[in-house]
Design an enzyme around this catalytic site. Structure first.
Site, PDB file in Angstrom:
ATOM      1  N   VAL A 132      -9.133   1.739  18.417  1.00  0.00           N
ATOM      2  CA  VAL A 132      -9.986   0.764  17.764  1.00  0.00           C
ATOM      3  C   VAL A 132      -9.401  -0.629  17.895  1.00  0.00           C
ATOM      4  O   VAL A 132      -8.257  -0.801  18.306  1.00  0.00           O
ATOM      5  CB  VAL A 132     -10.151   1.107  16.266  1.00  0.00           C
ATOM      6  CG1 VAL A 132     -10.899   2.409  16.088  1.00  0.00           C
ATOM      7  CG2 VAL A 132      -8.802   1.135  15.559  1.00  0.00           C
ATOM      8  N   HIS A 167      -3.761   5.869   3.397  1.00  0.00           N
ATOM      9  CA  HIS A 167      -4.524   4.702   2.966  1.00  0.00           C
ATOM     10  C   HIS A 167      -3.985   3.417   3.597  1.00  0.00           C
ATOM     11  O   HIS A 167      -4.737   2.594   4.123  1.00  0.00           O
ATOM     12  CB  HIS A 167      -4.482   4.620   1.437  1.00  0.00           C
ATOM     13  CG  HIS A 167      -5.369   3.579   0.840  1.00  0.00           C
ATOM     14  ND1 HIS A 167      -4.937   2.294   0.606  1.00  0.00           N
ATOM     15  CD2 HIS A 167      -6.657   3.637   0.401  1.00  0.00           C
ATOM     16  CE1 HIS A 167      -5.926   1.604   0.048  1.00  0.00           C
ATOM     17  NE2 HIS A 167      -6.978   2.392  -0.085  1.00  0.00           N
ATOM     18  N   SER A 220     -11.252  -1.191  -0.730  1.00  0.00           N
ATOM     19  CA  SER A 220      -9.987  -1.188   0.007  1.00  0.00           C
ATOM     20  C   SER A 220     -10.209  -1.468   1.485  1.00  0.00           C
ATOM     21  O   SER A 220      -9.364  -2.066   2.151  1.00  0.00           O
ATOM     22  CB  SER A 220      -9.291   0.162  -0.138  1.00  0.00           C
ATOM     23  OG  SER A 220      -8.635   0.272  -1.364  1.00  0.00           O
ATOM     24  N   ASP A 249       0.842  -1.194   0.000  1.00  0.00           N
ATOM     25  CA  ASP A 249       0.000   0.000   0.000  1.00  0.00           C
ATOM     26  C   ASP A 249       0.876   1.242   0.000  1.00  0.00           C
ATOM     27  O   ASP A 249       1.993   1.224  -0.529  1.00  0.00           O
ATOM     28  CB  ASP A 249      -0.928  -0.030   1.225  1.00  0.00           C
ATOM     29  CG  ASP A 249      -2.306   0.504   0.907  1.00  0.00           C
ATOM     30  OD1 ASP A 249      -2.430   1.709   0.667  1.00  0.00           O
ATOM     31  OD2 ASP A 249      -3.261  -0.283   0.901  1.00  0.00           O
ATOM     32  N   ASN A 268     -13.687  -0.135  -7.301  1.00  0.00           N
ATOM     33  CA  ASN A 268     -14.796   0.760  -6.950  1.00  0.00           C
ATOM     34  C   ASN A 268     -15.486   1.363  -8.164  1.00  0.00           C
ATOM     35  O   ASN A 268     -16.082   2.429  -8.068  1.00  0.00           O
ATOM     36  CB  ASN A 268     -14.276   1.892  -6.052  1.00  0.00           C
ATOM     37  CG  ASN A 268     -13.719   1.388  -4.751  1.00  0.00           C
ATOM     38  OD1 ASN A 268     -14.193   0.397  -4.220  1.00  0.00           O
ATOM     39  ND2 ASN A 268     -12.688   2.048  -4.253  1.00  0.00           N
TER      40      ASN A 268
END
Length: 853
Positions: free
Chosen positions: A543, A525, A697, A490, A628
């Site tokens: 999280v 990203h 993604s 990435d 997408n």
């Protein structure tokens, strides 16, 4: 392509199907409906020619009439005396019917087909005449010749009837080609006549091999002349002979007949169609106008006291069907017992959104046209050049440099160079490169892009996407393994993020954009993707990640603008798998188990395809975002070795569907939460923050993380793809009112789609069946009298024939952990008590739902 012609009581059809008139009839059984009578004629000369060819006799004429979901078929055997064959269809309801005529040879090939549309009127007979031409075979000849200057030549064909065909070859260098149409079904001798520029004959002769032309079929013939003093060698390539459907058998269950047969082994198998008749030689009704891909079928429309005959035909993508099986005959007698249908109902936690999660966002993405297919853009002036072998590398390198191109990099694993040419002269340079001796292919070094990077208006109270895929139940069993490694190809990862940094293996990370060890993420990203896979969990901060332990290897293949090249991505994949070879190439001493690629390009690449195959051969599992664009799946997700992940759109407790932006198609393997509308997936971002993003993604790392949990439970990597697909929560009528494939039925690839939402709890336990019992229950155990298994987690039919008399319940149970104990997380349905007496016939349907305690 099918050609349709409008037919009423007046006619028109290009000489194939001819409607001769509409007569009026009346009599018993007409019921005010119409009839079609089809008459065929095959020229006797054609039949005689076909009969002379060994193994090429005609077998069937297949007559089909269809209207919507109604389809009726009649088969007639043909031989050398069957110049006229007819079929008669009666009791057809009014309206337009499609008519199809197909002639098959003994190998199952469609050597003739014709189509029409006939308008049926009450009490009328529509006559259709068919003239069948079997002499339209066509052969493409490819000829390999010795090198010579200004060659010209002909192919000469002769048959034993004295007919001769001569066609001029199109010769370019050491090869020639020509297409010869309208060849009669004969045994032909193949000859070559080659002359030089002065008209001198260099070769004139015939091959000792015979070229057999089959009726109505196209093929390829390859001729090799090694020297002008040598012999011609002929090799032919016809479509493979289709396999017949064999092993057809039926098992009667109350409520229907379960047909099964041996699967047809064909790479281009489209599916099967099942036909049924009450007469062995009568008109057959198609039970499934839409092909089924499974080698079984359940017929619920039968009744007792009746003979039935079944045929099954396999269809391939090139339009050919298999040879017909012998009809399967069964007599149905209703017997005592209990039978019914088992369905599965899934309840999903609602999407609860809140602004109290500690991340910043201002609302939905404002950029118009956010989700679209990534542009197909090459890195300016850069080409990927593949050479045939390492022994050829030196010569190829010299010739590339001699033409003024610059070699930027090399990849010895798949024998390729990265080359820079003049930007304004790419097309010419590509042609010159392709003509270098030893070069296999030349292609632009296209860019790949991060998919789904824009934030949305976050209103989450929790990470709604985890309960949706049953992660809380999964974490009761496993949270991962510290020895597992997942690579994130990435934009890099933020090693300073307190909720992610401790999970990153930055010492072995690599940056293929700048060719150094700096994998820091500026774009954001990659950090978001990595946080979903493995944010530090159970630490009172931020999280949770899907995996609570294990290492994440950052491999930077996309730049700070979110784009990168095919070359960088390919090298990054090989590096992560530990197989990047070559001088001055970085080495990864600890190969990963899983590679996550939340990136994609819109063009296929021979280079990336070869890299994918190399990585796949090592056993490393590759996961990629589907894209997408809302259209076709991008690359590398589209390659069969890669697990392609689509994005779920979840806005209620009883509906599953793909997000509108999610790419789709038959290559889609699985779906996962990716967000839609204004709700995204919450994860880590650079600068110690958190944010919600959406796209495929964001869906892909859910799957990569779940695969890590599966590997931690000892599931072999070779079984992972099948298990996540088999255990997926199905997109279908049970939850969404949609037709099987997760999106509304439509044209093209949509009909082939077969996937679901990843179910982590079922996947790590490799759930494979629904158990159905007739018996009693004591606490958390079932005392079985008789039992059956349904090996489809969507549900299916069951039956118990003549069980012993007594008072029982019917239980349907998914024992997720396989421990024989009914517990939270299992799926269960049970009936009221039933007192069963000998001779009783009881129909009972049940719906399974999850036990939540």
């Amino acid at each position: 392509m099918k050609k349709y012609f409008a037919l009423a009581c007046i006619l028109t059809l290009t000489g194939l199907l001819i409607l001769s008139g509409c007569g009026v009839f009346s009599g018993p059984g007409s019921k005010g409906q119409g009839m079609i009578q089809i008459l065929t004629e095959i020229p006797q000369d054609d039949l005689n020619k076909v009969e002379d060819l060994d193994g090429s006799h005609l077998k069937n004429i297949i007559f089909t009439v269809s209207q919507g979901s109604q389809m009726f078929v009649h088969f007639e055997k043909i031989d050398s005396s069957s110049s006229n064959v007819k079929a008669f269809f009666e009791d057809l309801k009014n309206g337009t019917w499609e008519v199809k005529i197909v002639v098959e040879d003994r190998n199952g090939y469609e050597i003739f087909s014709g189509y029409a549309e006939a308008v049926i009127e009450a009490n009328a007979v529509t006559d259709i005449s068919v003239d069948i031409d079997l002499t339209s075979s066509r052969v493409n000849f490819e000829v390999s010749l010795p090198q010579g200057n200004n060659l010209r030549g002909d192919i000469v064909l002769k048959n034993n009837q004295g007919e001769t065909r001569r066609e001029e070859l199109n010769i370019n260098g050491g090869a020639g080609s020509v297409q010869i149409p309208n060849l009669a079904p004969q045994n032909w001798q193949v000859g070559l006549e080659i002359k030089d520029g002065t008209g001198e004959t260099l070769f004139d002769g015939f091959s000792s091999q015979v070229l057999k032309i089959y009726p109505g079929r196209d093929g390829d013939a390859f001729l090799n002349l090694s020297s002008f003093g040598g012999q011609i060698y002929v090799d032919t390539n016809w479509l493979p002979i289709p396999e017949p459907v064999v092993g057809l058998e039926g098992l009667y269950k109350e409520g229907g007949l379960n047909l099964s047969w041996n699967p047809v082994n064909s790479n281009d198998l489209e599916g099967y169609r099942v036909f049924r008749s009450t007469e062995k030689d009568g008109i057959m009704k198609a039970l499934n106008p839409e092909l089924t891909e499974k080698n079984e079928f359940f017929d619920e429309e039968i009744k007792g006291g009746q003979d039935y005959f079944y045929w099954v035909v396999a269809y391939t993508e090139n339009g050919y069907s298999s040879r017909l099986n012998d009809p399967y005959e069964i007599y149905i007698e209703i017997i005592e017992g209990v039978w019914g249908k088992i369905s599965v109902k899934h309840d999903f936690p609602p999407p609860v959104f809140s602004s109290q999660n500690g991340f910043n966002a201002t609302g939905p993405a404002k950029e118009a046209g956010l989700f679209k297919e990534p542009p197909l853009e090459p890195v300016p002036g850069e080409m990927i050049v593949s050479f045939s072998s390492l022994s050829a590398m030196g010569e190829v390198k010299s010739q590339i440099e001699a033409m003024g191109a610059e070699i930027l990099d090399k990849n010895e694993r798949v024998n390729a160079f990265l080359v820079r040419v003049e930007e304004g002269d790419v097309q010419t340079s590509s042609f010159e490169l392709m003509n270098i001796n030893g070069v296999r292919y030349v292609e632009p070094n296209y860019r790949m892009y991060a998919l789904g990077t824009n934030p949305n208006d976050p209103r989450y109270e929790q990470q709604w996407h985890y309960p949706l895929i049953r992660l809380p139940q999964t974490w009761n069993i496993t949270t991962g393994d510290r020895n597992l490694r997942i690579a994130v190809l990435d934009t890099g990862c933020d090693a300073n993020h307190p909720d992610l940094g401790p999970r990153l293996d930055t010492s072995n990370g690599y940056n293929f954009v700048e060719e150094n060890n700096n994998t820091h993420d500026i774009h954001g990203h990659g950090t978001h993707v990595a946080g979903t896979i493995g944010a530090v969990t159970d630490n009172n901060l931020g999280v949770a990640g899907v995996m609570w332990s294990g290492e994440i290897l950052p491999v930077k293949v996309l730049g700070d603008d979110g784009s990168g090249s095919y070359w960088a991505v390919g090298n990054g994949m090989l590096y992560a798998a530990g197989i990047l070879d070559g001088e001055n190439m970085p080495n990864n001493p600890s190969p990963v188990d899983v590679i996550n690629m939340s990136l994609g390009g819109s063009s296929s690449s021979d280079f990336i395809a070869e890299v994918v195959q190399e990585v796949h051969a090592t056993g490393v599992i590759m996961v990629a975002a589907a894209g997408n664009s809302g259209g076709a799946i991008g690359y590398p997700a589209k390659y069969p070795e890669v697990i392609a992940v689509g994005s779920l759109d979840h806005h209620s407790t009883d509906e599953l569907k793909l997000a509108s932006y999610s790419s789709r198609g038959p290559e889609l393997d699985i779906a996962a939460p990716g967000g839609a509308g204004s709700e995204g997936v919450l994860s880590t971002i650079p600068g110690e923050g958190y944010d919600a993003k959406m796209g495929t993604s964001m869906a892909a790392p859910h799957v990569a993380g779940v695969i890590g949990l599966m590997l931690a439970e000892g599931i072999p990597a070779s079984q992972v793809r099948d298990i996540i697909k088999d255990t997926a929560t199905v997109f279908g009528p049970e939850v969404s009112g949609l037709a099987g494939g997760g999106i509304p039925p439509g044209d093209g690839d949509d009909k082939k789609m077969d996937f679901g939402l990843i179910n982590a709890y079922w996947a790590i336990n490799n759930v494979a069946e629904i158990k159905v019992f007739l018996g009693t229950r004591t606490g958390d155990t079932i005392n079985s009298v008789v039992e059956a298994n349904i090996d489809n987690l969507k549900g299916g039919n069951y039956s118990f024939s003549a069980p012993p008399p007594g008072t029982y319940r019917v239980f349907a149970w998914i024992d997720v952990r396989g421990n024989g104990k009914i517990e939270s997380g299992d799926y269960l349905a049970q009936s009221e008590e039933i007192t069963f007496r000998a001779g009783d016939k009881i129909n009972l349907n049940l719906t399974l739902s999850e036990i939540i305690e």
